[in-house]
Write a protein that holds these residues in place. Structure first.
Motif, PDB file in Angstrom:
ATOM      1  N   ILE A  23      63.632 100.857 -25.683  1.00  0.00           N
ATOM      2  CA  ILE A  23      63.482  99.645 -25.929  1.00  0.00           C
ATOM      3  C   ILE A  23      62.324  99.595 -27.062  1.00  0.00           C
ATOM      4  O   ILE A  23      62.523  98.828 -27.988  1.00  0.00           O
ATOM      5  N   LEU A  24      61.306 100.411 -27.094  1.00  0.00           N
ATOM      6  CA  LEU A  24      60.082 100.665 -28.026  1.00  0.00           C
ATOM      7  C   LEU A  24      60.911 101.016 -29.294  1.00  0.00           C
ATOM      8  O   LEU A  24      60.361 100.582 -30.454  1.00  0.00           O
ATOM      9  N   LYS A  25      61.838 101.830 -29.444  1.00  0.00           N
ATOM     10  CA  LYS A  25      62.317 102.256 -30.661  1.00  0.00           C
ATOM     11  C   LYS A  25      63.047 101.173 -31.374  1.00  0.00           C
ATOM     12  O   LYS A  25      63.418 101.112 -32.593  1.00  0.00           O
ATOM     13  N   SER A  26      63.590 100.231 -30.523  1.00  0.00           N
ATOM     14  CA  SER A  26      64.623  99.127 -31.158  1.00  0.00           C
ATOM     15  C   SER A  26      63.504  97.994 -31.784  1.00  0.00           C
ATOM     16  O   SER A  26      64.034  97.200 -32.534  1.00  0.00           O
TER      17      SER A  26
ATOM     18  N   TYR B 175      55.254 103.046 -14.569  1.00  0.00           N
ATOM     19  CA  TYR B 175      55.430 103.099 -16.091  1.00  0.00           C
ATOM     20  C   TYR B 175      54.927 101.723 -16.773  1.00  0.00           C
ATOM     21  O   TYR B 175      54.752 101.778 -17.953  1.00  0.00           O
ATOM     22  N   ASP B 176      54.898 100.546 -16.147  1.00  0.00           N
ATOM     23  CA  ASP B 176      54.405  99.587 -16.647  1.00  0.00           C
ATOM     24  C   ASP B 176      54.743  99.113 -17.716  1.00  0.00           C
ATOM     25  O   ASP B 176      53.980  99.280 -18.926  1.00  0.00           O
ATOM     26  N   ILE B 177      55.917  98.437 -17.841  1.00  0.00           N
ATOM     27  CA  ILE B 177      56.494  97.921 -19.133  1.00  0.00           C
ATOM     28  C   ILE B 177      55.627  96.993 -19.940  1.00  0.00           C
ATOM     29  O   ILE B 177      55.669  96.710 -21.079  1.00  0.00           O
ATOM     30  N   GLU B 178      54.773  96.370 -18.930  1.00  0.00           N
ATOM     31  CA  GLU B 178      53.938  95.028 -19.620  1.00  0.00           C
ATOM     32  C   GLU B 178      52.869  95.635 -20.338  1.00  0.00           C
ATOM     33  O   GLU B 178      52.246  94.802 -21.376  1.00  0.00           O
ATOM     34  N   GLN B 179      52.520  96.854 -20.403  1.00  0.00           N
ATOM     35  CA  GLN B 179      51.402  97.474 -21.369  1.00  0.00           C
ATOM     36  C   GLN B 179      51.777  97.283 -22.765  1.00  0.00           C
ATOM     37  O   GLN B 179      50.944  97.274 -23.726  1.00  0.00           O
ATOM     38  N   TYR B 180      53.123  97.660 -22.937  1.00  0.00           N
ATOM     39  CA  TYR B 180      53.444  97.354 -24.255  1.00  0.00           C
ATOM     40  C   TYR B 180      53.749  96.064 -24.599  1.00  0.00           C
ATOM     41  O   TYR B 180      54.497  95.923 -25.881  1.00  0.00           O
ATOM     42  N   GLY B 181      53.527  94.895 -24.144  1.00  0.00           N
ATOM     43  CA  GLY B 181      53.617  93.742 -24.260  1.00  0.00           C
ATOM     44  C   GLY B 181      55.073  93.174 -24.251  1.00  0.00           C
ATOM     45  O   GLY B 181      55.742  92.380 -24.835  1.00  0.00           O
TER      46      GLY B 181
ATOM     47  N   ILE C 121      45.690 100.856 -30.511  1.00  0.00           N
ATOM     48  CA  ILE C 121      46.438 100.687 -31.710  1.00  0.00           C
ATOM     49  C   ILE C 121      47.786 100.759 -31.058  1.00  0.00           C
ATOM     50  O   ILE C 121      48.549  99.880 -31.126  1.00  0.00           O
ATOM     51  N   ASP C 122      48.089 102.060 -30.706  1.00  0.00           N
ATOM     52  CA  ASP C 122      49.648 102.146 -30.050  1.00  0.00           C
ATOM     53  C   ASP C 122      49.653 101.625 -28.627  1.00  0.00           C
ATOM     54  O   ASP C 122      50.805 101.408 -28.295  1.00  0.00           O
ATOM     55  N   ALA C 123      48.581 101.201 -28.027  1.00  0.00           N
ATOM     56  CA  ALA C 123      48.918 100.518 -26.518  1.00  0.00           C
ATOM     57  C   ALA C 123      49.500 101.483 -25.650  1.00  0.00           C
ATOM     58  O   ALA C 123      50.320 101.315 -24.940  1.00  0.00           O
ATOM     59  N   LYS C 124      49.386 103.029 -25.682  1.00  0.00           N
ATOM     60  CA  LYS C 124      49.809 103.651 -24.885  1.00  0.00           C
ATOM     61  C   LYS C 124      48.977 104.801 -24.228  1.00  0.00           C
ATOM     62  O   LYS C 124      48.010 104.973 -24.828  1.00  0.00           O
ATOM     63  N   PRO C 125      49.314 104.950 -22.977  1.00  0.00           N
ATOM     64  CA  PRO C 125      48.327 105.901 -22.319  1.00  0.00           C
ATOM     65  C   PRO C 125      48.682 107.421 -22.729  1.00  0.00           C
ATOM     66  O   PRO C 125      49.461 107.624 -23.931  1.00  0.00           O
ATOM     67  N   ASN C 126      48.419 108.485 -22.113  1.00  0.00           N
ATOM     68  CA  ASN C 126      48.773 109.931 -22.349  1.00  0.00           C
ATOM     69  C   ASN C 126      50.199 110.119 -22.602  1.00  0.00           C
ATOM     70  O   ASN C 126      51.164 109.331 -21.857  1.00  0.00           O
ATOM     71  N   LYS C 127      50.627 110.748 -23.548  1.00  0.00           N
ATOM     72  CA  LYS C 127      52.004 110.893 -23.604  1.00  0.00           C
ATOM     73  C   LYS C 127      52.888 111.384 -22.702  1.00  0.00           C
ATOM     74  O   LYS C 127      54.032 111.608 -22.625  1.00  0.00           O
ATOM     75  N   SER C 128      52.148 112.333 -21.574  1.00  0.00           N
ATOM     76  CA  SER C 128      52.706 113.028 -20.611  1.00  0.00           C
ATOM     77  C   SER C 128      53.580 112.090 -19.804  1.00  0.00           C
ATOM     78  O   SER C 128      54.786 112.828 -19.124  1.00  0.00           O
TER      79      SER C 128
ATOM     80  N   ILE D 215      50.461  90.881 -40.460  1.00  0.00           N
ATOM     81  CA  ILE D 215      49.882  90.348 -38.984  1.00  0.00           C
ATOM     82  C   ILE D 215      50.920  89.894 -38.015  1.00  0.00           C
ATOM     83  O   ILE D 215      51.072  90.607 -36.902  1.00  0.00           O
ATOM     84  N   LYS D 216      51.919  89.145 -38.667  1.00  0.00           N
ATOM     85  CA  LYS D 216      52.913  88.749 -37.886  1.00  0.00           C
ATOM     86  C   LYS D 216      53.740  89.845 -37.439  1.00  0.00           C
ATOM     87  O   LYS D 216      54.330  90.043 -36.320  1.00  0.00           O
ATOM     88  N   LYS D 217      54.051  90.718 -38.228  1.00  0.00           N
ATOM     89  CA  LYS D 217      54.879  92.083 -38.019  1.00  0.00           C
ATOM     90  C   LYS D 217      54.328  92.807 -36.918  1.00  0.00           C
ATOM     91  O   LYS D 217      54.961  93.307 -35.941  1.00  0.00           O
ATOM     92  N   PHE D 218      52.896  92.632 -36.943  1.00  0.00           N
ATOM     93  CA  PHE D 218      52.155  93.767 -36.299  1.00  0.00           C
ATOM     94  C   PHE D 218      52.166  92.912 -34.735  1.00  0.00           C
ATOM     95  O   PHE D 218      52.329  93.658 -33.548  1.00  0.00           O
ATOM     96  N   VAL D 219      51.951  91.716 -34.682  1.00  0.00           N
ATOM     97  CA  VAL D 219      52.012  90.877 -33.302  1.00  0.00           C
ATOM     98  C   VAL D 219      53.497  90.933 -32.882  1.00  0.00           C
ATOM     99  O   VAL D 219      53.676  91.162 -31.614  1.00  0.00           O
ATOM    100  N   ARG D 220      54.366  90.713 -33.867  1.00  0.00           N
ATOM    101  CA  ARG D 220      55.957  90.663 -33.311  1.00  0.00           C
ATOM    102  C   ARG D 220      56.353  91.934 -32.395  1.00  0.00           C
ATOM    103  O   ARG D 220      56.932  91.932 -31.374  1.00  0.00           O
ATOM    104  N   LYS D 221      55.561  93.005 -32.919  1.00  0.00           N
ATOM    105  CA  LYS D 221      55.961  94.334 -32.180  1.00  0.00           C
ATOM    106  C   LYS D 221      55.364  94.251 -30.813  1.00  0.00           C
ATOM    107  O   LYS D 221      55.870  95.018 -29.924  1.00  0.00           O
TER     108      LYS D 221
END
Lengths: 398, 144
Positions: B128-131, B36-42, A19-26, B2-8
């Motif tokens: 960025i994620l917090k925004s 760090y791979d920013i694409e994993q968060y979409g 759900i969070d699409a996050k790995p470990n918080k470290s 769902i839209k809100k979930f996807v939009r994130k």
């Protein structure tokens, strides 16, 4: 391991991960030595409001504001412009600021304190009063036989000494003026390389180099059409063009040194009833403001020459010297000055009179001597002629 | 919902450097790398303001950049978010005395500030994620 609770826990974690699409918080947590943004005021009670942190900040993020709670100026750190270089933490002489554990880790290590203004003492102007040494909050001003000296690497540039110096012997080296001088230097150097530098007499004295504030940048040496020996601080061959004066960033090369008092309203005054006439003040004064009255043989201070350094008052064994306003001192000292002048004129007259008397006497004596000698010679010649003549007559007769 | 979930989870970035030292840009680039791979968060970096949701601005905004930044801000479709990265974008930083505006906040509204010189990649991602949740809120406000 086989308990159902364990499986539940793992399933919960996996769902959470998806759900969070996050790995470990470290990966978020910064490593131990990372400097947090920004530094904090950990012990505000210790602060002495010296502005060392403000001077050392390369991003101009620190400004001093008056704090009502502690009743003094405290640094206020602008979070937006702070670059967390920790210069302020290392520069602080009392250890007020802290950034993570940086201050504890670097305490006692050698560190060249960064600052935008550098202070230096001009030894030719220094009157050796020692007020700068008393005022310095971190005791880095050293006494030397002919001047005081600031250790530049440890100086925090709080400018306390600059404010208290009575004669303005402390100079501030500023990046802005440095830049202006160097720009002027390159202008002149270009002209010199094209051979367009016009060399005409603009100054009437050969400039000298002060060894106390020369930083050996070599600007004057390169621009000079004559010759300058920087190792021995000497101008060897001068063409009186005056370009070296325009180019020097510290003003170390100059034609004359003027010691002028900052405080022009007050002077020191010797109480004649208390004075015991030991003349320590007369020997100690570096600007020759103290003269000895010829009438009563007691020293007095000339208000126009006094720079209010307070050295005489410090050395006086009976505390006869006090600080008063200039007008008060002038009234009483005027009498002594006029007295001294009259006595001087009379003494000079007598000296000249005696000199002239001696000369006339010598002259007359010489003339008389010569005349007597001449007359004696004449007399002797006549006598000899007479004797010779008589003898000759006798011989002829024989 | 769902839209809100996807939009994130599908955000497009536009990275703009307004005349800085490139330190912040290097940190942003290292967000793309596997560590760090920013694409994993979409989050995708397109550098096209027309299809961006978030405008990431670094640098002290030199004088010729003032009009450009305003133009870029207008090109981004609503709802939009501005993220200022680094000390320079927040207040001018070490370039304060130069020919710079000093702080992007003076010309366009900023939603998220990330201080540091330069900030760590993890901090940039966190910012960025917090925004992101602001996007949905802004969209709601737009509908009203």
């Amino acid at each position: 391991m086989a308990s159902p609770l364990w499986y539940l826990y793992i399933i919960k974690e996996k769902i959470k991960n998806i759900i969070d699409a996050k790995p470990n918080k470290s990966s978020y947590i910064p490593p131990d030595r990372y400097r947090k943004v920004p530094p904090i005021l950990k012990y505000p009670k210790k602060c002495i409001s010296c502005e060392a942190c403000k001077e050392s900040c390369p991003a101009f993020a620190i400004e001093m504001y008056y704090n009502n709670e502690y009743k003094k100026n405290l640094p206020n750190i602008d979070v937006d412009s702070c670059i967390s270089c920790a210069n302020c933490v290392e520069a602080c002489p009392t250890g007020v600021l802290e950034i993570d554990k940086h201050r504890l880790e670097t305490e006692g290590l050698f560190f060249y304190i960064p600052k935008s203004h550098t202070l230096m003492i001009d030894g030719e102007k220094c009157v050796l009063c020692g007020q700068c040494k008393e005022v310095c909050p971190i005791d880095i001003i050293i006494e030397k036989p002919d001047t005081y000296f600031i250790e530049v690497s440890k100086c925090i540039s709080c400018k306390e000494c600059y404010k208290t110096c009575p004669v303005g012997a402390i100079i501030i080296l500023d990046e802005k003026t440095h830049k202006e001088k160097i720009n002027r230097f390159f202008e002149l150097k270009l002209k010199k390389s094209f051979g367009e530098l016009d060399i005409s007499e603009k100054i009437n004295k050969i400039p000298h180099i002060s060894k106390y504030i020369c930083i050996k940048c070599g600007n004057c040496k390169e621009i000079c059409p004559g010759e300058i020996d920087l190792n021995n601080y000497k101008v060897v061959n001068c063409l009186y063009c005056g370009y070296c004066l325009e180019v020097c960033p510290t003003g170390a090369i100059r034609t004359e040194v003027k010691i002028e008092a900052k405080n022009k309203e007050e002077t020191y005054y010797i109480n004649e009833d208390q004075c015991i006439g030991c003349r320590i003040c007369y020997k100690v004064c570096k600007v020759n403001a103290i003269e000895i009255s010829k009438e009563i043989k007691i020293p007095y201070i000339i208000p126009d020459k006094c720079v209010t350094c307070g050295l005489c008052a410090k050395k006086c064994p009976v505390d006869a010297i006090t600080k008063v306003k200039k007008e008060v001192a002038e009234k009483t000292v005027k009498k002594r000055i006029i007295e001294n002048k009259i006595i001087e004129i009379i003494e000079n007259d007598i000296k000249e009179y005696t000199k002239k008397y001696g000369l006339v006497k010598d002259y007359l004596e010489n003339i008389l001597k010569n005349k007597i000698l001449e007359e004696l010679k004449k007399y002797v010649m006549e006598e000899t002629k007479k004797i010779m003549g008589e003898n000759g007559d006798k011989r002829k007769n024989n | 919902m769902i839209k809100k979930f996807v939009r994130k989870r599908s955000i497009h970035l536009c990275v703009v450097n307004t005349g800085g030292c490139n330190g912040c840009d290097v940190e942003i680039v290292s967000c793309l790398a596997p560590r760090y791979d920013i694409e994993q968060y979409g989050i995708y970096v397109h550098n096209n303001p027309r299809e961006a949701d978030i405008l990431v601005i670094s640098g002290p905004t030199t004088l010729p950049w003032i009009d450009r930044v305003k133009e870029l801000y207008e090109k981004v479709p609503e709802p939009k978010i501005v993220v200022a990265v680094g000390a320079c974008a927040l207040s001018g930083g070490i370039f304060k005395e130069g020919h710079v505006l000093g702080g992007i906040e003076k010309i366009i509204p900023v939603d998220v500030k990330i201080p540091g010189c330069p900030p760590r990649p993890s901090e940039i991602i966190e910012g960025i994620l917090k925004s992101v949740h602001l996007l949905a809120e802004k969209e709601k406000r737009l509908k009203k």
